[in-house]
Design a protein around this motif. Sequence first.
Motif, PDB file in Angstrom:
ATOM      1  N   GLN A 116     -69.609  21.843  -6.247  1.00 36.20           N
ATOM      2  CA  GLN A 116     -70.959  21.628  -6.773  1.00 36.20           C
ATOM      3  C   GLN A 116     -71.386  22.802  -7.657  1.00 36.20           C
ATOM      4  OE1 GLN A 116     -73.684  21.017  -3.497  1.00 36.20           O
ATOM      5  NE2 GLN A 116     -75.423  21.501  -4.808  1.00 36.20           N
ATOM      6  N   GLN A 117     -71.145  24.006  -7.167  1.00 34.88           N
ATOM      7  CA  GLN A 117     -71.560  25.199  -7.907  1.00 34.88           C
ATOM      8  C   GLN A 117     -70.799  25.321  -9.213  1.00 34.88           C
ATOM      9  OE1 GLN A 117     -73.934  27.264  -7.413  1.00 34.88           O
ATOM     10  NE2 GLN A 117     -73.399  28.816  -8.938  1.00 34.88           N
ATOM     11  N   HIS A 118     -69.487  25.102  -9.150  1.00 35.42           N
ATOM     12  CA  HIS A 118     -68.706  25.347 -10.353  1.00 35.42           C
ATOM     13  C   HIS A 118     -68.789  24.205 -11.349  1.00 35.42           C
ATOM     14  CE1 HIS A 118     -66.725  28.441  -7.706  1.00 35.42           C
ATOM     15  NE2 HIS A 118     -67.193  29.116  -8.739  1.00 35.42           N
ATOM     16  N   GLU A 119     -69.031  23.006 -10.855  1.00 39.63           N
ATOM     17  CA  GLU A 119     -69.265  21.919 -11.797  1.00 39.63           C
ATOM     18  C   GLU A 119     -70.596  22.121 -12.510  1.00 39.63           C
ATOM     19  OE1 GLU A 119     -68.616  18.408  -9.450  1.00 39.63           O
ATOM     20  OE2 GLU A 119     -66.445  18.625  -9.684  1.00 39.63           O
ATOM     21  N   ALA A 120     -71.553  22.685 -11.784  1.00 43.11           N
ATOM     22  CA  ALA A 120     -72.865  22.937 -12.397  1.00 43.11           C
ATOM     23  C   ALA A 120     -72.782  24.060 -13.421  1.00 43.11           C
ATOM     24  CB  ALA A 120     -73.873  23.291 -11.316  1.00 43.11           C
ATOM     25  N   THR A 121     -72.011  25.094 -13.143  1.00 42.23           N
ATOM     26  CA  THR A 121     -72.002  26.241 -14.041  1.00 42.23           C
ATOM     27  C   THR A 121     -70.920  26.147 -15.116  1.00 42.23           C
ATOM     28  OG1 THR A 121     -70.666  27.366 -12.387  1.00 42.23           O
ATOM     29  CG2 THR A 121     -73.008  27.875 -12.415  1.00 42.23           C
ATOM     30  N   LEU A 122     -69.751  25.584 -14.753  1.00 46.03           N
ATOM     31  CA  LEU A 122     -68.644  25.552 -15.705  1.00 46.03           C
ATOM     32  C   LEU A 122     -68.507  24.211 -16.409  1.00 46.03           C
ATOM     33  CD1 LEU A 122     -65.965  27.450 -13.627  1.00 46.03           C
ATOM     34  CD2 LEU A 122     -67.173  28.300 -15.619  1.00 46.03           C
ATOM     35  N   GLY A 123     -69.039  23.149 -15.771  1.00 42.72           N
ATOM     36  CA  GLY A 123     -68.979  21.836 -16.399  1.00 42.72           C
ATOM     37  C   GLY A 123     -67.554  21.348 -16.552  1.00 42.72           C
ATOM     38  N   GLU A 124     -67.213  20.907 -17.787  1.00 47.06           N
ATOM     39  CA  GLU A 124     -65.912  20.292 -18.056  1.00 47.06           C
ATOM     40  C   GLU A 124     -64.756  21.268 -17.842  1.00 47.06           C
ATOM     41  OE1 GLU A 124     -64.906  17.041 -19.094  1.00 47.06           O
ATOM     42  OE2 GLU A 124     -66.848  16.737 -18.128  1.00 47.06           O
ATOM     43  N   LYS A 125     -65.057  22.555 -17.950  1.00 43.64           N
ATOM     44  CA  LYS A 125     -63.978  23.532 -17.847  1.00 43.64           C
ATOM     45  C   LYS A 125     -63.428  23.632 -16.430  1.00 43.64           C
ATOM     46  CE  LYS A 125     -66.126  26.980 -20.020  1.00 43.64           C
ATOM     47  NZ  LYS A 125     -66.351  28.377 -20.405  1.00 43.64           N
ATOM     48  N   TYR A 126     -64.187  23.139 -15.462  1.00 35.96           N
ATOM     49  CA  TYR A 126     -63.784  23.307 -14.059  1.00 35.96           C
ATOM     50  C   TYR A 126     -62.829  22.200 -13.637  1.00 35.96           C
ATOM     51  CZ  TYR A 126     -64.059  23.412  -8.983  1.00 35.96           C
ATOM     52  OH  TYR A 126     -63.739  23.441  -7.652  1.00 35.96           O
TER      53      TYR A 126
END
Lengths: 340, 93
Positions: free
Chosen positions: A278-288
Amino acid sequence: MTQTKTTQPGSEQELKHPQDHLLRSDRLPHIWCATCGIGTVLKCFIEAIDRSKIPYDDIAIVSGIGCTGRVAGYVKLDSYHTTHGRAIPFATGLKLANRRLKVVVFSGDGDLSAIGGNHLIHAARRNMDITVVCVNNFIYGMTGGQAAPTTPGTAVTSTTPWGAFEPAFNLPQLLEACGASYVARWTSLHVRRLTKSFTEALLKKGFSFVEAIAPCSTLYARRNRLGSGYDLMKFYHDHSEIRHGADVNEVDIGFQDKITVGKFIDRDRPTWLELNDQQHEATLGEKYYRHAETIAAAAEADAAAPPTGTAEKTQDGGKDSGKDGGKNGGKDDSKEGSHA
Amino acid sequence: MRYWRVPLDADQIKIPQGEIHLLVDRCKGCEFCVEFCPRGVLVMSSEYNPKGYHYPEVAHPELCVDCDLCEVICPDFAIFCLPKTEEVNDGAS
Protein backbone atom coordinates in the motif's frame (compact mmCIF):
# COMPACT_ATOMS: atom_id res chain seq x y z
CA MET A 1 8.11 -62.21 31.02
CA THR A 2 11.44 -61.00 29.81
CA GLN A 3 11.04 -61.89 26.17
CA THR A 4 10.91 -59.03 23.74
CA LYS A 5 8.39 -58.56 21.00
CA THR A 6 9.02 -56.90 17.70
CA THR A 7 6.53 -55.93 15.06
CA GLN A 8 5.41 -59.08 13.31
CA PRO A 9 6.68 -59.17 9.75
CA GLY A 10 3.90 -59.44 7.27
CA SER A 11 1.13 -58.41 9.62
CA GLU A 12 1.60 -55.06 11.36
CA GLN A 13 4.65 -53.95 9.42
CA GLU A 14 2.65 -53.49 6.26
CA LEU A 15 0.29 -51.20 8.12
CA LYS A 16 1.40 -47.62 8.08
CA HIS A 17 0.48 -45.02 10.61
CA PRO A 18 -2.13 -42.66 9.10
CA GLN A 19 0.28 -39.75 9.48
CA ASP A 20 3.32 -41.44 8.00
CA HIS A 21 2.75 -39.56 4.74
CA LEU A 22 3.93 -36.38 6.49
CA LEU A 23 6.57 -37.96 8.69
CA ARG A 24 10.09 -39.05 7.89
CA SER A 25 9.22 -42.41 9.36
CA ASP A 26 12.72 -43.76 8.84
CA ARG A 27 13.80 -41.32 11.58
CA LEU A 28 11.32 -42.78 14.08
CA PRO A 29 11.25 -43.52 16.98
CA HIS A 30 12.11 -39.89 17.64
CA ILE A 31 14.58 -38.59 20.24
CA TRP A 32 11.97 -37.14 22.62
CA CYS A 33 11.81 -38.77 26.04
CA ALA A 34 9.05 -41.11 27.07
CA THR A 35 6.02 -39.03 28.24
CA CYS A 36 7.32 -35.86 26.54
CA GLY A 37 4.47 -33.85 25.08
CA ILE A 38 6.12 -32.59 21.90
CA GLY A 39 5.14 -35.69 19.90
CA THR A 40 1.48 -35.12 20.71
CA VAL A 41 1.70 -31.48 19.67
CA LEU A 42 3.37 -32.48 16.40
CA LYS A 43 0.66 -35.01 15.75
CA CYS A 44 -2.06 -32.41 16.28
CA PHE A 45 -0.19 -30.07 13.96
CA ILE A 46 0.05 -32.67 11.19
CA GLU A 47 -3.66 -33.35 11.55
CA ALA A 48 -4.28 -29.60 11.28
CA ILE A 49 -2.26 -29.39 8.05
CA ASP A 50 -4.50 -32.04 6.54
CA ARG A 51 -7.62 -30.30 7.78
CA SER A 52 -6.57 -26.89 6.50
CA LYS A 53 -6.21 -28.38 2.98
CA ILE A 54 -3.14 -26.26 2.27
CA PRO A 55 -1.09 -28.04 -0.44
CA TYR A 56 1.98 -29.68 1.04
CA ASP A 57 4.23 -27.88 -1.41
CA ASP A 58 3.04 -24.54 -0.07
CA ILE A 59 4.03 -25.19 3.55
CA ALA A 60 7.46 -24.58 5.02
CA ILE A 61 8.40 -25.48 8.58
CA VAL A 62 11.17 -23.53 10.30
CA SER A 63 12.58 -24.58 13.65
CA GLY A 64 15.18 -23.20 15.98
CA ILE A 65 17.37 -25.17 18.36
CA GLY A 66 16.07 -27.31 21.16
CA CYS A 67 13.97 -30.37 21.72
CA THR A 68 11.10 -28.80 19.79
CA GLY A 69 13.54 -27.67 17.13
CA ARG A 70 13.87 -31.29 16.08
CA VAL A 71 10.39 -31.08 14.57
CA ALA A 72 11.87 -29.72 11.34
CA GLY A 73 13.74 -32.98 10.93
CA TYR A 74 10.73 -35.23 11.42
CA VAL A 75 8.20 -33.71 9.04
CA LYS A 76 8.23 -34.69 5.39
CA LEU A 77 7.69 -31.12 4.24
CA ASP A 78 10.03 -28.35 3.24
CA SER A 79 11.75 -27.62 6.51
CA TYR A 80 14.73 -25.75 7.84
CA HIS A 81 16.58 -26.07 11.13
CA THR A 82 18.02 -22.65 11.88
CA THR A 83 20.47 -21.38 14.46
CA HIS A 84 19.35 -20.75 18.01
CA GLY A 85 16.58 -18.19 18.21
CA ARG A 86 16.67 -17.21 14.55
CA ALA A 87 13.71 -19.22 13.33
CA ILE A 88 11.44 -16.18 12.96
CA PRO A 89 13.90 -14.05 10.91
CA PHE A 90 14.44 -16.99 8.59
CA ALA A 91 10.69 -17.54 8.29
CA THR A 92 10.18 -13.83 7.59
CA GLY A 93 12.69 -14.03 4.78
CA LEU A 94 10.98 -17.07 3.31
CA LYS A 95 7.64 -15.30 3.38
CA LEU A 96 9.02 -12.18 1.71
CA ALA A 97 10.71 -14.21 -1.02
CA ASN A 98 7.66 -16.33 -1.78
CA ARG A 99 4.31 -14.99 -0.68
CA ARG A 100 2.52 -18.16 -1.70
CA LEU A 101 4.18 -20.10 1.12
CA LYS A 102 2.49 -20.73 4.42
CA VAL A 103 5.47 -20.44 6.73
CA VAL A 104 5.24 -22.07 10.14
CA VAL A 105 7.73 -21.57 12.92
CA PHE A 106 7.74 -24.57 15.24
CA SER A 107 9.99 -24.04 18.21
CA GLY A 108 10.30 -24.08 21.95
CA ASP A 109 9.78 -21.46 24.62
CA GLY A 110 13.47 -20.82 25.25
CA ASP A 111 14.26 -20.50 21.58
CA LEU A 112 11.35 -18.18 20.80
CA SER A 113 11.00 -16.06 23.92
CA ALA A 114 14.57 -15.81 25.24
CA ILE A 115 17.18 -16.09 22.54
CA GLY A 116 14.77 -15.08 19.79
CA GLY A 117 12.71 -12.81 22.01
CA ASN A 118 13.21 -9.65 20.00
CA HIS A 119 12.39 -11.43 16.77
CA LEU A 120 9.14 -12.70 18.27
CA ILE A 121 8.18 -9.24 19.46
CA HIS A 122 8.93 -7.53 16.18
CA ALA A 123 7.34 -10.16 13.97
CA ALA A 124 4.17 -9.71 16.01
CA ARG A 125 4.46 -5.93 15.81
CA ARG A 126 4.81 -6.07 12.03
CA ASN A 127 2.00 -8.61 11.85
CA MET A 128 4.16 -10.69 9.56
CA ASP A 129 2.03 -13.33 7.88
CA ILE A 130 3.47 -16.41 9.60
CA THR A 131 2.22 -18.96 12.11
CA VAL A 132 4.26 -19.52 15.26
CA VAL A 133 3.84 -22.67 17.33
CA CYS A 134 5.53 -22.37 20.71
CA VAL A 135 5.84 -25.59 22.67
CA ASN A 136 6.21 -24.40 26.24
CA ASN A 137 7.67 -26.89 28.71
CA PHE A 138 8.84 -24.20 31.16
CA ILE A 139 12.51 -25.14 30.88
CA TYR A 140 15.47 -25.49 28.52
CA GLY A 141 15.15 -29.19 27.83
CA MET A 142 17.94 -30.11 25.47
CA THR A 143 20.75 -28.15 27.12
CA GLY A 144 20.27 -29.60 30.58
CA GLY A 145 17.33 -27.96 32.31
CA GLN A 146 18.34 -24.32 32.78
CA ALA A 147 15.78 -21.73 33.82
CA ALA A 148 13.89 -20.22 30.89
CA PRO A 149 11.98 -16.92 30.77
CA THR A 150 8.82 -18.99 31.08
CA THR A 151 9.92 -20.94 34.19
CA PRO A 152 7.26 -20.21 36.80
CA GLY A 153 8.24 -18.94 40.24
CA THR A 154 9.81 -21.34 42.78
CA ALA A 155 10.42 -24.08 40.19
CA VAL A 156 13.76 -25.84 40.63
CA THR A 157 16.00 -25.95 37.57
CA SER A 158 19.71 -26.64 37.15
CA THR A 159 20.51 -22.91 37.27
CA THR A 160 18.05 -22.17 40.07
CA PRO A 161 18.69 -25.05 42.50
CA TRP A 162 16.94 -23.20 45.35
CA GLY A 163 13.96 -22.27 43.24
CA ALA A 164 13.39 -19.68 40.51
CA PHE A 165 12.40 -16.23 41.67
CA GLU A 166 12.25 -14.15 38.49
CA PRO A 167 8.80 -13.25 37.21
CA ALA A 168 8.03 -15.35 34.16
CA PHE A 169 6.87 -14.27 30.73
CA ASN A 170 3.16 -14.45 30.16
CA LEU A 171 3.38 -15.18 26.44
CA PRO A 172 -0.26 -14.45 25.44
CA GLN A 173 -0.04 -11.07 27.18
CA LEU A 174 3.27 -10.29 25.46
CA LEU A 175 1.93 -11.23 22.04
CA GLU A 176 -1.33 -9.36 22.55
CA ALA A 177 0.55 -6.22 23.49
CA CYS A 178 2.81 -6.56 20.45
CA GLY A 179 -0.13 -6.90 18.08
CA ALA A 180 -0.50 -10.54 17.08
CA SER A 181 -3.63 -11.41 15.11
CA TYR A 182 -4.31 -14.75 16.74
CA VAL A 183 -3.24 -15.95 20.18
CA ALA A 184 -4.28 -19.23 21.75
CA ARG A 185 -2.96 -21.50 24.45
CA TRP A 186 -3.63 -25.18 25.02
CA THR A 187 -1.91 -28.03 26.77
CA SER A 188 -0.84 -31.24 25.09
CA LEU A 189 -3.79 -32.91 26.79
CA HIS A 190 -6.34 -30.82 24.85
CA VAL A 191 -5.65 -32.65 21.61
CA ARG A 192 -8.89 -31.89 19.77
CA ARG A 193 -8.97 -28.22 20.68
CA LEU A 194 -5.27 -27.86 19.96
CA THR A 195 -5.83 -29.34 16.49
CA LYS A 196 -8.70 -26.94 15.87
CA SER A 197 -6.59 -24.04 17.04
CA PHE A 198 -3.72 -25.03 14.74
CA THR A 199 -6.15 -25.20 11.83
CA GLU A 200 -7.48 -21.73 12.60
CA ALA A 201 -3.96 -20.38 13.04
CA LEU A 202 -2.84 -21.84 9.70
CA LEU A 203 -5.76 -20.22 7.90
CA LYS A 204 -5.51 -16.92 9.75
CA LYS A 205 -4.08 -13.96 7.91
CA GLY A 206 -1.32 -12.27 9.86
CA PHE A 207 0.77 -13.27 12.83
CA SER A 208 -0.82 -16.23 14.58
CA PHE A 209 0.61 -17.65 17.77
CA VAL A 210 -0.33 -20.90 19.47
CA GLU A 211 1.26 -21.78 22.78
CA ALA A 212 1.16 -25.50 23.53
CA ILE A 213 2.05 -26.42 27.08
CA ALA A 214 3.82 -29.77 27.15
CA PRO A 215 5.29 -31.86 29.94
CA CYS A 216 9.06 -32.21 30.25
CA SER A 217 9.48 -35.42 32.19
CA THR A 218 13.24 -35.72 32.37
CA LEU A 219 14.15 -32.25 33.59
CA TYR A 220 11.19 -30.20 34.74
CA ALA A 221 9.16 -32.98 36.34
CA ARG A 222 12.11 -34.89 37.77
CA ARG A 223 13.90 -31.92 39.33
CA ASN A 224 10.67 -30.64 40.86
CA ARG A 225 9.61 -34.08 42.11
CA LEU A 226 6.46 -34.00 40.05
CA GLY A 227 6.63 -37.58 38.81
CA SER A 228 6.75 -37.99 35.05
CA GLY A 229 4.98 -36.51 32.07
CA TYR A 230 2.17 -38.93 32.81
CA ASP A 231 1.55 -37.19 36.14
CA LEU A 232 1.79 -33.77 34.52
CA MET A 233 -0.84 -34.77 31.96
CA LYS A 234 -3.13 -35.71 34.83
CA PHE A 235 -2.26 -32.40 36.45
CA TYR A 236 -3.32 -30.57 33.25
CA HIS A 237 -6.53 -32.55 33.30
CA ASP A 238 -7.35 -31.44 36.83
CA HIS A 239 -6.02 -27.88 36.80
CA SER A 240 -6.64 -26.37 33.38
CA GLU A 241 -9.54 -24.05 32.86
CA ILE A 242 -10.90 -23.23 29.42
CA ARG A 243 -11.75 -19.53 29.09
CA HIS A 244 -12.04 -18.29 25.52
CA GLY A 245 -11.44 -14.58 25.17
CA ALA A 246 -10.04 -14.33 28.70
CA ASP A 247 -8.22 -11.17 29.72
CA VAL A 248 -4.62 -11.93 28.78
CA ASN A 249 -3.36 -10.00 31.81
CA GLU A 250 -4.76 -12.72 34.02
CA VAL A 251 -3.55 -15.84 32.27
CA ASP A 252 -0.04 -16.05 33.71
CA ILE A 253 0.99 -19.46 35.01
CA GLY A 254 2.30 -20.04 38.52
CA PHE A 255 4.22 -23.06 39.69
CA GLN A 256 1.78 -26.01 39.75
CA ASP A 257 -1.05 -23.51 39.62
CA LYS A 258 -4.18 -23.20 37.53
CA ILE A 259 -3.54 -23.05 33.78
CA THR A 260 -5.96 -20.88 31.84
CA VAL A 261 -6.29 -22.15 28.27
CA GLY A 262 -8.36 -21.07 25.31
CA LYS A 263 -8.39 -18.79 22.31
CA PHE A 264 -7.55 -15.37 23.68
CA ILE A 265 -7.14 -13.11 20.66
CA ASP A 266 -8.64 -13.36 17.17
CA ARG A 267 -8.58 -10.04 15.36
CA ASP A 268 -7.78 -8.63 11.95
CA ARG A 269 -4.96 -6.20 11.40
CA PRO A 270 -3.27 -5.28 8.11
CA THR A 271 -0.22 -7.45 7.57
CA TRP A 272 3.26 -6.20 6.87
CA LEU A 273 3.01 -7.24 3.22
CA GLU A 274 -0.25 -5.37 2.71
CA LEU A 275 1.09 -2.21 4.35
CA ASN A 276 4.30 -2.49 2.36
CA ASP A 277 2.40 -2.76 -0.94
CA GLN A 278 0.00 0.00 0.00
CA GLN A 279 2.74 2.43 0.97
CA HIS A 280 4.94 1.80 -2.01
CA GLU A 281 2.15 1.73 -4.53
CA ALA A 282 1.05 5.09 -3.16
CA THR A 283 4.51 6.64 -3.28
CA LEU A 284 6.17 4.88 -6.22
CA GLY A 285 3.13 4.11 -8.36
CA GLU A 286 3.94 2.24 -11.58
CA LYS A 287 7.59 1.93 -10.66
CA TYR A 288 6.79 -0.46 -7.81
CA TYR A 289 6.83 -4.15 -8.57
CA ARG A 290 7.66 -7.20 -6.54
CA HIS A 291 11.03 -8.47 -7.58
CA ALA A 292 10.76 -11.98 -6.09
CA GLU A 293 7.37 -12.60 -7.64
CA THR A 294 8.55 -11.32 -10.99
CA ILE A 295 11.29 -13.93 -10.97
CA ALA A 296 8.90 -16.66 -9.81
CA ALA A 297 6.33 -15.79 -12.46
CA ALA A 298 9.00 -15.78 -15.16
CA ALA A 299 10.22 -19.18 -14.05
CA GLU A 300 6.68 -20.55 -14.05
CA ALA A 301 6.02 -19.11 -17.50
CA ASP A 302 9.24 -20.67 -18.77
CA ALA A 303 8.26 -24.03 -17.36
CA ALA A 304 4.69 -23.92 -18.66
CA ALA A 305 5.11 -22.52 -22.17
CA PRO A 306 7.93 -22.23 -24.73
CA PRO A 307 9.92 -19.09 -23.99
CA THR A 308 8.53 -16.20 -26.01
CA GLY A 309 8.67 -13.41 -23.43
CA THR A 310 10.82 -10.31 -23.50
CA ALA A 311 12.02 -8.33 -20.55
CA GLU A 312 8.97 -6.07 -20.75
CA LYS A 313 6.56 -8.99 -20.72
CA THR A 314 8.32 -10.49 -17.75
CA GLN A 315 7.61 -7.36 -15.84
CA ASP A 316 3.93 -7.55 -16.75
CA GLY A 317 3.93 -11.14 -15.60
CA GLY A 318 5.21 -9.93 -12.30
CA LYS A 319 2.28 -7.58 -11.89
CA ASP A 320 -0.17 -10.31 -12.85
CA SER A 321 1.33 -12.61 -10.32
CA GLY A 322 0.87 -9.88 -7.76
CA LYS A 323 -2.84 -9.85 -8.55
CA ASP A 324 -2.87 -13.62 -8.32
CA GLY A 325 -1.32 -13.31 -4.92
CA GLY A 326 -4.24 -11.12 -3.89
CA LYS A 327 -6.68 -13.67 -5.28
CA ASN A 328 -4.98 -16.41 -3.37
CA GLY A 329 -5.41 -14.36 -0.25
CA GLY A 330 -9.11 -14.12 -1.06
CA LYS A 331 -9.28 -17.89 -1.53
CA ASP A 332 -7.72 -18.38 1.85
CA ASP A 333 -10.37 -16.18 3.36
CA SER A 334 -13.16 -18.14 1.73
CA LYS A 335 -11.54 -21.35 2.98
CA GLU A 336 -11.56 -19.94 6.43
CA GLY A 337 -15.23 -19.14 6.11
CA SER A 338 -16.05 -22.65 4.97
CA HIS A 339 -14.09 -24.19 7.81
CA ALA A 340 -15.78 -21.99 10.36
CA MET B 1 -26.03 -47.80 27.96
CA ARG B 2 -29.05 -46.28 29.70
CA TYR B 3 -30.89 -43.27 28.24
CA TRP B 4 -33.20 -40.85 30.02
CA ARG B 5 -35.26 -41.05 26.84
CA VAL B 6 -34.76 -43.53 24.03
CA PRO B 7 -33.74 -41.54 20.92
CA LEU B 8 -36.26 -41.67 18.08
CA ASP B 9 -33.67 -43.05 15.67
CA ALA B 10 -32.12 -45.47 18.16
CA ASP B 11 -32.75 -48.46 15.89
CA GLN B 12 -30.85 -46.82 12.99
CA ILE B 13 -27.76 -45.84 14.95
CA LYS B 14 -24.84 -48.19 14.83
CA ILE B 15 -22.12 -47.82 17.39
CA PRO B 16 -18.89 -47.67 15.41
CA GLN B 17 -16.37 -50.41 15.99
CA GLY B 18 -12.68 -49.74 15.89
CA GLU B 19 -9.66 -51.91 15.48
CA ILE B 20 -6.46 -50.87 17.23
CA HIS B 21 -3.11 -51.35 15.54
CA LEU B 22 0.18 -51.06 17.37
CA LEU B 23 3.62 -50.24 16.00
CA VAL B 24 5.38 -51.82 18.94
CA ASP B 25 8.89 -50.76 17.93
CA ARG B 26 8.02 -47.08 18.28
CA CYS B 27 6.39 -47.29 21.70
CA LYS B 28 8.11 -45.72 24.72
CA GLY B 29 5.68 -46.96 27.31
CA CYS B 30 4.26 -43.59 28.39
CA GLU B 31 0.84 -45.17 29.16
CA PHE B 32 -1.08 -42.15 27.82
CA CYS B 33 -3.26 -44.36 25.65
CA VAL B 34 -4.07 -46.68 28.57
CA GLU B 35 -4.84 -43.79 30.91
CA PHE B 36 -6.92 -41.68 28.56
CA CYS B 37 -8.87 -44.34 26.64
CA PRO B 38 -12.47 -43.53 27.53
CA ARG B 39 -13.56 -47.15 27.15
CA GLY B 40 -10.75 -48.93 28.96
CA VAL B 41 -9.75 -50.97 25.92
CA LEU B 42 -6.01 -51.08 26.57
CA VAL B 43 -3.77 -52.41 29.32
CA MET B 44 0.01 -52.34 29.65
CA SER B 45 1.69 -55.53 28.57
CA SER B 46 4.17 -57.27 30.82
CA GLU B 47 6.43 -57.88 27.82
CA TYR B 48 9.13 -55.61 26.45
CA ASN B 49 9.71 -54.16 23.02
CA PRO B 50 13.24 -54.05 21.52
CA LYS B 51 13.93 -50.71 23.21
CA GLY B 52 13.10 -52.18 26.61
CA TYR B 53 9.77 -50.48 27.19
CA HIS B 54 6.51 -52.07 28.16
CA TYR B 55 3.96 -51.44 25.44
CA PRO B 56 0.15 -51.46 25.56
CA GLU B 57 -1.95 -54.34 24.40
CA VAL B 58 -5.60 -54.60 23.52
CA ALA B 59 -7.47 -56.24 26.37
CA HIS B 60 -11.07 -55.57 25.34
CA PRO B 61 -11.24 -55.12 21.55
CA GLU B 62 -15.03 -55.29 21.55
CA LEU B 63 -15.27 -52.08 23.61
CA CYS B 64 -13.40 -49.88 21.10
CA VAL B 65 -15.64 -47.30 19.42
CA ASP B 66 -13.02 -45.87 17.02
CA CYS B 67 -12.78 -42.54 18.81
CA ASP B 68 -9.09 -42.19 17.80
CA LEU B 69 -8.10 -40.62 21.11
CA CYS B 70 -5.26 -43.11 21.63
CA GLU B 71 -3.99 -42.28 18.16
CA VAL B 72 -4.08 -38.53 18.74
CA ILE B 73 -2.59 -38.54 22.23
CA CYS B 74 0.26 -40.98 21.52
CA PRO B 75 3.46 -38.89 21.37
CA ASP B 76 5.36 -41.62 19.54
CA PHE B 77 3.12 -42.29 16.51
CA ALA B 78 2.92 -45.88 17.73
CA ILE B 79 -0.80 -46.62 17.90
CA PHE B 80 -3.65 -46.01 15.53
CA CYS B 81 -7.24 -46.97 15.17
CA LEU B 82 -9.08 -47.93 12.01
CA PRO B 83 -12.81 -48.48 11.65
CA LYS B 84 -13.70 -52.12 11.72
CA THR B 85 -15.71 -52.97 8.64
CA GLU B 86 -16.16 -56.76 8.53
CA GLU B 87 -17.76 -57.12 11.93
CA VAL B 88 -20.33 -54.43 11.19
CA ASN B 89 -21.32 -56.17 7.97
CA ASP B 90 -21.67 -59.45 9.80
CA GLY B 91 -23.94 -57.85 12.33
CA ALA B 92 -26.14 -56.30 9.66
CA SER B 93 -26.58 -59.49 7.64
